[in-house]
Design a protein around this motif. Sequence first.
Motif, PDB file in Angstrom:
ATOM      1  N   ASP A 296       0.867  -1.176   0.000  1.00 58.62           N
ATOM      2  CA  ASP A 296       0.000   0.000   0.000  1.00 58.62           C
ATOM      3  C   ASP A 296       0.900   1.222   0.000  1.00 58.62           C
ATOM      4  N   SER A 297       1.132   1.780  -1.177  1.00 62.19           N
ATOM      5  CA  SER A 297       2.075   2.892  -1.269  1.00 62.19           C
ATOM      6  C   SER A 297       1.508   4.195  -0.718  1.00 62.19           C
ATOM      7  N   GLU A 298       0.223   4.171  -0.273  1.00 65.20           N
ATOM      8  CA  GLU A 298      -0.369   5.355   0.367  1.00 65.20           C
ATOM      9  C   GLU A 298      -0.120   5.365   1.870  1.00 65.20           C
ATOM     10  N   HIS A 299       0.538   4.330   2.381  1.00 69.73           N
ATOM     11  CA  HIS A 299       0.986   4.288   3.776  1.00 69.73           C
ATOM     12  C   HIS A 299       2.505   4.088   3.802  1.00 69.73           C
ATOM     13  N   ASP A 300       3.110   4.477   4.884  1.00 68.41           N
ATOM     14  CA  ASP A 300       4.569   4.434   4.994  1.00 68.41           C
ATOM     15  C   ASP A 300       5.074   2.994   4.868  1.00 68.41           C
ATOM     16  N   TRP A 301       6.068   2.820   4.016  1.00 62.33           N
ATOM     17  CA  TRP A 301       6.640   1.493   3.742  1.00 62.33           C
ATOM     18  C   TRP A 301       8.068   1.360   4.259  1.00 62.33           C
ATOM     19  N   ARG A 302       8.590   2.377   4.896  1.00 64.27           N
ATOM     20  CA  ARG A 302      10.012   2.395   5.231  1.00 64.27           C
ATOM     21  C   ARG A 302      10.336   1.477   6.409  1.00 64.27           C
ATOM     22  N   GLU A 303      11.606   1.123   6.537  1.00 67.32           N
ATOM     23  CA  GLU A 303      12.048   0.215   7.595  1.00 67.32           C
ATOM     24  C   GLU A 303      11.595   0.739   8.951  1.00 67.32           C
ATOM     25  N   GLY A 304      11.101  -0.182   9.788  1.00 66.39           N
ATOM     26  CA  GLY A 304      10.602   0.175  11.104  1.00 66.39           C
ATOM     27  C   GLY A 304       9.104   0.361  11.155  1.00 66.39           C
ATOM     28  N   THR A 305       8.430   0.391   9.993  1.00 70.19           N
ATOM     29  CA  THR A 305       6.982   0.556   9.974  1.00 70.19           C
ATOM     30  C   THR A 305       6.284  -0.805   9.981  1.00 70.19           C
ATOM     31  N   GLU A 306       4.997  -0.770  10.270  1.00 72.81           N
ATOM     32  CA  GLU A 306       4.183  -1.989  10.267  1.00 72.81           C
ATOM     33  C   GLU A 306       4.159  -2.611   8.877  1.00 72.81           C
ATOM     34  N   GLN A 307       4.068  -1.783   7.857  1.00 68.85           N
ATOM     35  CA  GLN A 307       4.010  -2.319   6.494  1.00 68.85           C
ATOM     36  C   GLN A 307       5.330  -2.963   6.094  1.00 68.85           C
ATOM     37  N   TYR A 308       6.428  -2.368   6.454  1.00 64.84           N
ATOM     38  CA  TYR A 308       7.734  -2.948   6.123  1.00 64.84           C
ATOM     39  C   TYR A 308       7.862  -4.346   6.734  1.00 64.84           C
ATOM     40  N   ALA A 309       7.410  -4.472   7.986  1.00 62.32           N
ATOM     41  CA  ALA A 309       7.461  -5.788   8.639  1.00 62.32           C
ATOM     42  C   ALA A 309       6.595  -6.798   7.904  1.00 62.32           C
ATOM     43  N   GLY A 342       9.185  12.176 -12.179  1.00 56.59           N
ATOM     44  CA  GLY A 342      10.131  11.483 -11.309  1.00 56.59           C
ATOM     45  C   GLY A 342      11.554  11.960 -11.506  1.00 56.59           C
ATOM     46  N   ALA A 343      11.863  12.331 -12.741  1.00 59.43           N
ATOM     47  CA  ALA A 343      13.199  12.857 -13.011  1.00 59.43           C
ATOM     48  C   ALA A 343      13.377  14.241 -12.401  1.00 59.43           C
ATOM     49  N   LEU A 344      12.296  15.024 -12.370  1.00 55.64           N
ATOM     50  CA  LEU A 344      12.394  16.367 -11.796  1.00 55.64           C
ATOM     51  C   LEU A 344      12.768  16.328 -10.321  1.00 55.64           C
ATOM     52  N   ASN A 345      12.213  15.350  -9.585  1.00 59.19           N
ATOM     53  CA  ASN A 345      12.544  15.283  -8.157  1.00 59.19           C
ATOM     54  C   ASN A 345      13.855  14.542  -7.887  1.00 59.19           C
ATOM     55  N   GLY A 346      14.454  14.021  -8.943  1.00 59.11           N
ATOM     56  CA  GLY A 346      15.754  13.382  -8.812  1.00 59.11           C
ATOM     57  C   GLY A 346      15.721  11.966  -8.300  1.00 59.11           C
ATOM     58  N   ALA A 347      14.537  11.466  -7.963  1.00 58.17           N
ATOM     59  CA  ALA A 347      14.420  10.119  -7.394  1.00 58.17           C
ATOM     60  C   ALA A 347      14.103   9.068  -8.446  1.00 58.17           C
ATOM     61  N   PHE A 348      13.575   9.485  -9.610  1.00 53.36           N
ATOM     62  CA  PHE A 348      13.130   8.557 -10.647  1.00 53.36           C
ATOM     63  C   PHE A 348      12.131   7.545 -10.075  1.00 53.36           C
ATOM     64  N   GLY A 349      11.285   8.014  -9.212  1.00 52.13           N
ATOM     65  CA  GLY A 349      10.272   7.238  -8.516  1.00 52.13           C
ATOM     66  C   GLY A 349       9.840   8.040  -7.310  1.00 52.13           C
ATOM     67  N   GLU A 350       9.221   7.373  -6.338  1.00 54.13           N
ATOM     68  CA  GLU A 350       8.857   8.084  -5.114  1.00 54.13           C
ATOM     69  C   GLU A 350      10.111   8.393  -4.287  1.00 54.13           C
ATOM     70  N   PRO A 351      10.241   9.605  -3.761  1.00 52.41           N
ATOM     71  CA  PRO A 351      11.344   9.879  -2.826  1.00 52.41           C
ATOM     72  C   PRO A 351      11.320   8.879  -1.672  1.00 52.41           C
ATOM     73  N   TRP A 352      12.434   8.363  -1.305  1.00 50.40           N
ATOM     74  CA  TRP A 352      12.615   7.326  -0.276  1.00 50.40           C
ATOM     75  C   TRP A 352      12.069   5.962  -0.713  1.00 50.40           C
ATOM     76  N   GLY A 353      11.568   5.857  -1.956  1.00 48.89           N
ATOM     77  CA  GLY A 353      10.883   4.632  -2.366  1.00 48.89           C
ATOM     78  C   GLY A 353      11.731   3.394  -2.201  1.00 48.89           C
ATOM     79  N   ARG A 354      12.868   3.354  -2.881  1.00 47.43           N
ATOM     80  CA  ARG A 354      13.656   2.122  -2.886  1.00 47.43           C
ATOM     81  C   ARG A 354      14.755   2.118  -1.833  1.00 47.43           C
ATOM     82  N   ASP A 355      14.869   3.174  -1.043  1.00 47.01           N
ATOM     83  CA  ASP A 355      15.975   3.264  -0.080  1.00 47.01           C
ATOM     84  C   ASP A 355      16.028   2.039   0.828  1.00 47.01           C
TER      85      ASP A 355
END
Length: 488
Positions: A296-309, A342-355
Motif C-alpha cells: 500500500d504505497s499510500e501508507h509508509d513502507w520504510r524500515e521500522g513501519t508496520e508495512q515494512y514488517a 520522477g526525473a524532476l525530483n531526482g528520485a526517478f520514482g517516489e522519494p525514499w521509495g527504494r531506499d
Amino acid sequence: MLRFRLINQRSDFAFGFFTGDIYNPVLVAVSNKVSFRNPKAPGYLRLAQGYDWNEISVTWTSGYSIEEATPLVVWGILNGDTNHTTPASTLTFTREDICGPPASTVGWRDPGYIHSCHLKELWPKQKYFYQVGHKHEDGTYVWGRHSFFKAPPSPGENSLQRVIVFGDMGKAERDGSNEYANYQPGCLNTTDRLIEDLENFDLVFLIGDLSYSNGYLSQWDQFIEQVEPLSARVPLMSASGNHERSWPLSGGFYNTTDSGGECGVPAQTYFNMPTENGDKFWYKSDWGMFRFCVADSEHDWREGTEQYAFLENCMATVNRHQQPWLIFVSHRVLGYSSGYYGALNGAFGEPWGRDDLQILWQKYRVDLALAGHIHNYERTCPVFSNICTSQEKDHFSGTFNATIHMVVGGGGSHLADFTSLNTSWSLVKDRDYGFVKLTASNYNNLLIEYKRSSDGLVYDQFTIHRRYSDVLGCDSSNLFCPDITVST
C-alpha cells in the motif's frame, strides 16, 4: 436523435438540457423520469481471492438493506450434483465516513449496500457456478445473474498459470458521452482487449487508481459496471492508489487531495481484498507458482513501519522451491521510472521509495517489482542501487542478481511523458495504453509480455529461466548478491 445508455444505479434518471457553455450553463428543460423495473436488484459482480488460497470472495451491490432481505450466494461445481447456499455480509458507508468535499458535498451519492460472501474449500482449478440473490421474509427471492469461475491452483501446483497486471484505468461511457476533459480515454480499449482474451488468463491485478471517481461517487457504479465482464469471471485484485486514498490528515502517507475526499472508504468497501485491516491495504496472494506481495504505497513502507514488517514476512515465508516466482506490487513507483516528473525530483520514482525496499528485494530475490501511477510502460534491467547487474536484455537466466522493475500504468488514464535524460537502467519505454501478462509454464520458466490495449498485440516480451538452485545460490564474485541465507 441522441441515445444514452443507462445503468441501474438504484434510483430514477432524468435528463437536463442546457444552453451556454460549461462555465456558464443555463438549464432550459428537464425530461420525464426514467425508472428501472427493480432499482434495488443485485448486480455488479466482482470476485477476489480470499484469505486462503482455496477461497474466493463474491461481492456485489444492491439496494437491499439487511432488514429488507437476506443476501446469499447459491454455488457449486459446474455440472455437479451438490449446490451450496452461503449467507453474505452487508456493508455500506455514509457521508460521515468519508473525509471531505466533493465526496461529502456535491459528489455524494448513496452507495447502496455492498454484500460479500466467501466460498471456501474449493477444489484446485475446478470450475464453479454461482448466483447471488436476496431472500425476503415472505420466502420470495430476488436473483442476480448466473456466472462462473475457475478455482485457484494450489500453492506450488505445476500447471499453466497466467496473470494480468496494470494500473490507472478509469471509466468511460460506451454511448459516446463522457465526463468533461475525457480523463481516461484508453480505459474501454483495455477493458475490451481483456474481455476478448478472457479464456487466456486466470487472475487480474489492477494496481491502484481504479475509477478516478475523485469524490463523485456515482462514478464507482459506472466503473464497476464497466469491468463486470471481467470481475464476474476471474478474481480482480486491487491495490490502493492516490486517487482512492490520499487526503490531508487522514492517516495516510501523503497529504494531497487526489481522492476528492474519499480517503479510501469507497474503494475499501466496494472491493473485498484479503487484508487484515482494510484501511491498511497491504496483503499477500498465493496463486499456484506465484506469490504476490501487494504493498500500500499510500501508507509508509520504510524500515521500522508496520508495512515494512509485513512485506518482509511476505517475502521471507514463501517456499521458492514450490513458488519460485516472487512478485512485488505497488501503485506508486517504489522502484524505478523514467517518467518526466520522477526525473524532476531526482528520485526517478517516489522519494525514499527504494531506499529501504531494495534491501528486501535483494535479500529475498524478488523477481519482478511492478508499479503504476506513471501512465506509460517501462521495464528495466536487473538493477540494484541504480546499477544494471546483467547484460542480458530479453532472456534472463542463471543465478539471481537483482530485481527487474516495470511500470505498467497505462490502463486508461491520460498518458505521461518520459524524461529526456538517459536512464542507463531503462531497457524499454512505450508511451501508450497497455497491460502486462505473466505466464508461468512451470517452476523454471516465466514469460512476461507487454500488450497494447489498442490491438492486444505484444510490443515487448522477455523470459526468466531459473532453477531452484539459482534462486538460493550466490556467485561469491557477484557484488550484487549479498552474503545472506534466504528463508525458504
